[in-house]
Structure formats: structure tokens, C-alpha cells
Design a protein around this motif. Structure first.
Motif, short mmCIF file in Angstrom:
data_model
loop_
_atom_site.label_atom_id
_atom_site.label_comp_id
_atom_site.label_asym_id
_atom_site.label_seq_id
_atom_site.Cartn_x
_atom_site.Cartn_y
_atom_site.Cartn_z
N GLU A 203 -48.38 -54.81 17.41
CA GLU A 203 -47.67 -55.77 18.37
C GLU A 203 -47.81 -57.12 17.91
OE1 GLU A 203 -48.69 -55.28 22.48
OE2 GLU A 203 -49.96 -53.62 22.14
N ARG A 204 -48.42 -57.34 16.73
CA ARG A 204 -48.44 -58.83 16.29
C ARG A 204 -47.56 -59.04 15.11
NH1 ARG A 204 -53.76 -60.86 14.93
NH2 ARG A 204 -52.73 -62.93 15.53
N GLY A 205 -47.03 -58.13 14.21
CA GLY A 205 -46.25 -58.28 13.22
C GLY A 205 -46.67 -59.35 12.00
N ALA A 206 -46.05 -60.27 11.99
CA ALA A 206 -46.39 -61.26 10.79
C ALA A 206 -47.78 -61.85 11.13
CB ALA A 206 -45.38 -62.10 10.35
N ALA A 207 -47.82 -62.01 12.37
CA ALA A 207 -49.03 -62.81 12.75
C ALA A 207 -50.17 -62.01 12.34
CB ALA A 207 -48.94 -63.13 14.34
N ALA A 208 -50.41 -60.87 12.44
CA ALA A 208 -51.56 -60.02 11.87
C ALA A 208 -51.73 -60.03 10.79
CB ALA A 208 -51.21 -58.54 12.45
N LEU A 209 -50.59 -59.97 9.65
CA LEU A 209 -50.90 -60.00 8.27
C LEU A 209 -51.45 -61.64 7.98
CD1 LEU A 209 -47.39 -58.86 7.17
CD2 LEU A 209 -49.45 -57.79 6.61
N ASP A 210 -50.64 -62.54 8.64
CA ASP A 210 -51.49 -64.05 8.45
C ASP A 210 -52.77 -64.03 8.73
OD1 ASP A 210 -48.98 -64.58 7.60
OD2 ASP A 210 -48.51 -65.74 9.51
N ALA A 211 -53.06 -63.28 9.77
CA ALA A 211 -54.59 -63.24 10.34
C ALA A 211 -55.46 -62.73 9.20
CB ALA A 211 -54.73 -62.75 11.71
N VAL A 212 -55.00 -61.44 8.75
CA VAL A 212 -56.00 -60.91 7.76
C VAL A 212 -56.05 -61.64 6.67
CG1 VAL A 212 -56.14 -58.69 6.41
CG2 VAL A 212 -55.64 -58.62 9.04
N ALA A 213 -54.89 -62.13 6.03
CA ALA A 213 -54.78 -63.08 5.05
C ALA A 213 -56.08 -64.27 5.10
CB ALA A 213 -53.66 -63.56 4.38
N ALA A 214 -55.94 -64.76 6.21
CA ALA A 214 -56.85 -65.89 6.40
C ALA A 214 -58.33 -65.29 6.42
CB ALA A 214 -56.49 -66.51 7.80
N MET A 215 -58.67 -64.14 7.00
CA MET A 215 -59.83 -63.44 6.94
C MET A 215 -60.32 -63.38 5.81
SD MET A 215 -59.63 -60.89 10.05
CE MET A 215 -58.78 -61.05 11.56
N ALA A 216 -59.45 -62.81 4.70
CA ALA A 216 -59.90 -62.32 3.50
C ALA A 216 -60.09 -63.78 2.68
CB ALA A 216 -58.57 -61.73 2.82
N ALA A 217 -59.36 -64.94 2.90
CA ALA A 217 -59.52 -66.08 2.28
C ALA A 217 -60.98 -66.78 2.75
CB ALA A 217 -58.58 -67.23 2.43
N GLN A 218 -61.05 -66.65 3.84
CA GLN A 218 -62.62 -67.21 4.15
C GLN A 218 -63.50 -66.38 3.63
OE1 GLN A 218 -63.40 -66.68 8.43
NE2 GLN A 218 -64.61 -68.76 8.30
N VAL A 219 -63.72 -64.92 3.86
CA VAL A 219 -64.71 -64.39 3.28
C VAL A 219 -64.81 -64.48 1.74
CG1 VAL A 219 -65.58 -61.95 2.83
CG2 VAL A 219 -64.78 -62.66 5.24
N ALA A 220 -63.85 -64.42 1.00
CA ALA A 220 -63.83 -64.69 -0.46
C ALA A 220 -64.38 -66.13 -0.81
CB ALA A 220 -62.44 -64.79 -0.87
N ALA A 221 -64.00 -67.16 0.12
CA ALA A 221 -64.43 -68.65 -0.23
C ALA A 221 -66.11 -68.75 0.34
CB ALA A 221 -63.69 -69.63 0.45
N GLY A 222 -66.52 -67.78 1.20
CA GLY A 222 -67.94 -68.21 1.94
C GLY A 222 -68.87 -66.99 1.40
#
Length: 478
Positions: A203-222
Motif C-alpha cells: 500500500e505504500r509504493g515508493a515510500a516503502a522503498l525509501d523507508a527500507v533504503a533509509a533503514m539500510a543506510a542507518q544500520v550500515a552507518a551505525g
């Protein structure tokens, strides 16, 4: 004899309590590892359907559930190994707090229970937003509570500042558990919720992709990704061979007598010239399903074809039966109601005797109306939203012979909804619930089996075999 497959490196992402950040960390870790070129197998402890959607988006593989109550403890390692075939690493997201299991049944189906069944190390995600030195007592308690659970590291979430991080690290030195990550607050990784939890990926489309990408970036950095991979590689060997849908069907006890009529042809039960065709509802309104259901239907001889009740105005050609799982038809009721042509097609197929298996959201769709809007009208019942959450595991016994099970068949399932159907059961009820209270529930009418109860067919593969046989015997090609 089937030899066990090599064990896949794996770890379990757990927390002291819900709301600590397990989904953010698990999904972000899956995506970060996949971004490094690893084939990541995603898993979720418990019956939840929504988190696995985010896991699938992060990894490109089907998110799979590991529920020791629904499927039995003996199937957890084989189901895990089945999902992890060909992968470099597996990440398992826990449920609730680490040691929270089925009410009144000890550790059963808890994250700790599943971690022990998988011989997997645990990473504890701790919400550190309102503590400093006390984090050491908290972590020490979780580490020492059950010697059978190996907590191999801690990820500190919602850390406010560098000074806060220093205080937390200093306190944890005495515990002897390494800090494998420190995450700061990040609004962009927050995912919207509503009445049953997170909004599904579909139901979220591109917003879900953006959220997962942000999660990945945060975990990779931290987080220390190398340390987490090394911890995953320390998991113990799994002695069990991977679950296989065909072998599971061969070994399954029958949940049926002979098929109603018809012969089993060489290309599928009862169709002769072709396999039976089972249409499975999907799209934004019906996202709740377990991957093993489709695999079992296919192994039983069916050709599985998807359809979207929000977009498709007709059923797929030659359909012999329908599976309409759960989801959020209550959110999309106006669109479902407006698709009158498909509603009539579903009703015609069901009332013509074709097997239809409907769970929760599927039950609502088959009702006469949902929140005052016309639905398929297969069942003489009305559905509406309420403010009351119905949630929990259930022990159930089939009260009426149906396309899924013979009367007397016992299954375990779960309920998860804020809707009510009136009446709650038809003249021929689907289930007698034995926990938490005794009641009858659901509807059996001709080939239709409709109920609030979600079940996992890997626990009783004969359900899929019986359903496919009934589809073939009905000869109800559209």
C-alpha cells in the motif's frame, strides 16, 4: 534418506519489549547485507504478515514466518532451512520481548524458543532513550535469564548524543556483551501504522522503498556489519533437512475422505486435460499469506494464478477454486464494492459449488456488506469495523466437513482483527474454538469455508491436498 543441508550463517534480532526497534534494525540489516552482494534469507518469528513484506522488499526474497505454535517446534528448523536455501546469511526478526511466548505455555513460540531451535545467536536491540547506566542491569538480566539463549551482542537504539553513547558503552563493559551498533533517532526510517500495526508494503509504493533504503543506510552507518556477519557464522549446525512441500504432502495424514467425484488425471487432480486452477487474491487489499501455502498448492498439482480484487474486473480464465486470504478490505471497502463485476463473478463461482477458502479479510469480502457497502453476498452476514482488537492464538476443531478439512480435524491458528461479523457463525460453523473461550465461528456452505481463523498449512499439508482435490472434483472451471 535426505541429508541435512549445510547450515546457513544466521542470527536473531530480538529486544526486551515491543517498540524497541526490532523491525527497523532487522529490515535495515537485511537490506544493508543485500546491498553488499549477499543473498539474505529473511524470517519473522510469530504469525505476523506485515513485517515479512518489508523483509521481502529489503532482500528480494519471500519473507517467511517461523511460528512454533502454529507449525510445531519440530518444523521450525526445517522451514528455516527451506527458506534459506542458496543464501549466504539469514536474519530472523523476533516478536515482542525476547522471552515472551504463548500465554500460560512458558517459552513456546517466543523469540528465545525459536533461537534455541535454530541454534542461532541473538542480537538484543535496546531502546536506550530513557536510561544510561541502568542499561547494564537490563542487558545482564536478559543475558543470564536462560543459559540456552546466547546473546552475542547489543545494538543500542534511539541514542541521543555522543555523551549518551559513551555513558551506555561504559556501563555495558562490565556485562561482557559487545556493542555491535549504535543508532540515533531518524524520522525518515519510521513507518506509518494504523489499526493492525504497520501499513503493508503493497500500500505504500515508493515510500516503502525509501523507508527500507533509509533503514539500510542507518544500520550500515551505525552497526558493525563485519561483527554481525561473524556472529552469524558462529551459529550451531542444524541437524534437520529442509522442509519440502512435496515430501510434506507425501507424509501428511489425510484430512479428507475420498474426493467427492472425478478422477485424478496425469496433469492434475480431476481435470484430466489440465491442472486445476486455483486463483489466489492479492493486491493492496489482500496481503496476508504465507509463502508455503502457494508452494503446497503447487505441489498438490494446482496451477496457482493471482488476481487483484481492486483492479481485475474478472476472475482468471478456467478457475476451479479461490483462496482469499487476509489483509485490509476494510480500508479499501469502497473500491472493492465499486468493482461490482468481479464481486458478481466471485459470488457466481462460490454459489456454483467451487471450493473457496477465505480467511479473515476474505471472510469480510464474502459477506453481504462491509461497513454498509455491498460485498460479494456469498454469506448471509454483515461485517463492520469496531474499536476492539481481537488478537491471539487459537486451538480449533473443524465442526463441518469442508473443502479444507473433515469434521473433527484439529488445527492451531490465530486471530487478528478489529472487525466483527454478524452473525459470527452460520448454520454449519467452520470451527469450534477451544481457547481462550469455547465458541463456534465461521461458515461452511457448499464449497465455501470462511472464517476469521488464520492457519499455517505447513502444520497440516493435507489441507492443501484436500482443497486441490475438491477443486478438481467440482469441475467448476469458469
Amino acid at each position: 534418506m535426505v541429508n541435512p543441508s549445510p547450515s546457513v550463517p544466521r542470527l536473531v534480532v530480538a529486544a526486551p519489549a515491543s517498540g524497541s526497534g526490532k523491525t527497523t534494525v532487522a529490515t535495515g540489516l537485511m537490506a544493508a547485507l543485500a546491498g553488499r552482494g549477499l543473498a539474505v534469507s529473511p524470517h519473522k518469528v510469530g504469525p505476523d504478515y506485515i513485517d515479512p513484506g518489508y523483509h521481502a522488499l529489503a532482500t528480494g526474497r519471500a519473507g517467511r514466518n517461523l511460528d512454533a505454535y502454529l507449525c510445531g517446534p519440530e518444523r521450525i528448523a526445517p522451514l528455516f532451512a527451506h527458506g534459506a536455501r542458496g543464501c549466504d546469511i539469514a536474519v530472523v526478526e523476533g516478536v515482542m520481548g525476547l522471552y515472551d511466548g504463548v500465554s500460560g505455555q512458558g517459552e513456546l513460540a517466543s523469540t528465545a524458543h525459536v533461537a534455541k531451535l535454530l541454534r542461532a545467536p541473538v542480537v538484543l536491540v535496546v531502546d536506550a532513550s530513557s536510561q544510561s547506566r541502568s542499561v547494564a542491569a537490563l542487558v545482564h538480566g536478559f543475558v543470564s535469564w536462560d543459559p540456552g539463549v546466547r546473546v552475542g551482542g547489543v545494538i543500542l537504539n534511539k541514542v541521543a548524543s555522543d555523551r549518551h553513547e559513551t555513558l551506555l558503552r561504559d556501563a555495558l563493559e562490565a556485562v561482557g556483551v559487545p556493542v555491535l551498533g549504535v543508532l540515533r533517532r531518524a524520522a525518515q526510517v519510521e513507518t506509518p501504522s494504523r489499526h493492525l500495526g504497520l501499513v503493508p508494503v503493497a500500500e505504500r509504493g515508493a515510500a516503502a522503498l525509501d523507508a527500507v533504503a533509509a533503514m539500510a543506510a542507518q544500520v550500515a552507518a551505525g552497526c558493525d556489519l563485519e561483527g554481525l556477519v561473524a556472529l552469524a557464522r558462529s551459529a550451531g549446525a542444524l541437524p534437520d533437512a529442509p522442509w519440502d512441500p512435496r515430501r510434506a504432502l507425501d507424509a501428511a495424514a489425510p484430512v479428507a475422505g475420498p474426493a467427492a467425484s472425478g478422477d485424478a488425471g496425469p496433469t492434475g487432480p480431476g481435470r484430466g486435460d489440465r491442472p486445476v486452477r486455483v486463483a489466489v487474491a492479492g493486491g493492496r487489499a489482500f496481503t496476508f499469506t504465507y509463502a508455503e501455502h502457494t508452494e503446497l498448492l503447487t505441489a498438490a498439482g494446482a496451477e496457482v494464478v493471482p488476481f487483484d480484487p481492486l483492479r481485475d474486473e474478472r476472475l482468471p480464465d478456467g478457475v476451479d477454486g479461490l483462496v482469499i486470504g487476509g489483509g485490509f478490505p476494510e480500508v479499501h471497502a469502497a473500491e472493492l464494492s465499486a468493482n461490482e463485476q468481479l464481486r458478481k463473478a466471485v459470488a457466481a463461482l462460490a454459489l456454483g459449488g467451487a471450493p473457496v477458502a477465505a480467511e479473515c479479510g476474505g471472510l469480510l469480502y464474502l459477506c453481504r456488506e462491509l461497513d454498509g457497502l455491498p460485498m460479494c453476498g456469498v454469506l448471509d452476514a454483515s461485517a463492520r469495523m469496531t474499536g476492539r482488537l481481537t488478537l491471539g492464538y487459537r486451538d480449533a476443531v473443524a465442526l463441518t466437513d469442508s473443502a479444507l478439512a473433515a469434521a473433527g480435524t484439529r488445527l492451531r491458528g490465530h486471530e487478528f482483527h478489529r472487525t466483527v461479523v454478524e452473525p459470527g457463525a452460520g448454520p454449519a460453523p467452520a470451527w469450534g474454538m477451544r481457547t481462550p473461550e469455547r465458541r463456534v465461528e465461521g461458515f461452511v456452505r457448499d464449497g465455501v469455508h470462511a472464517s476469521y481463523l488464520h492457519t499455517h498449512w505447513a502444520a497440516e499439508p493435507g489441507v492443501a491436498r484436500r482443497f486441490v482435490e475438491r477443486c478438481g472434483a467440482a469441475g467448476a472451471g469458469a
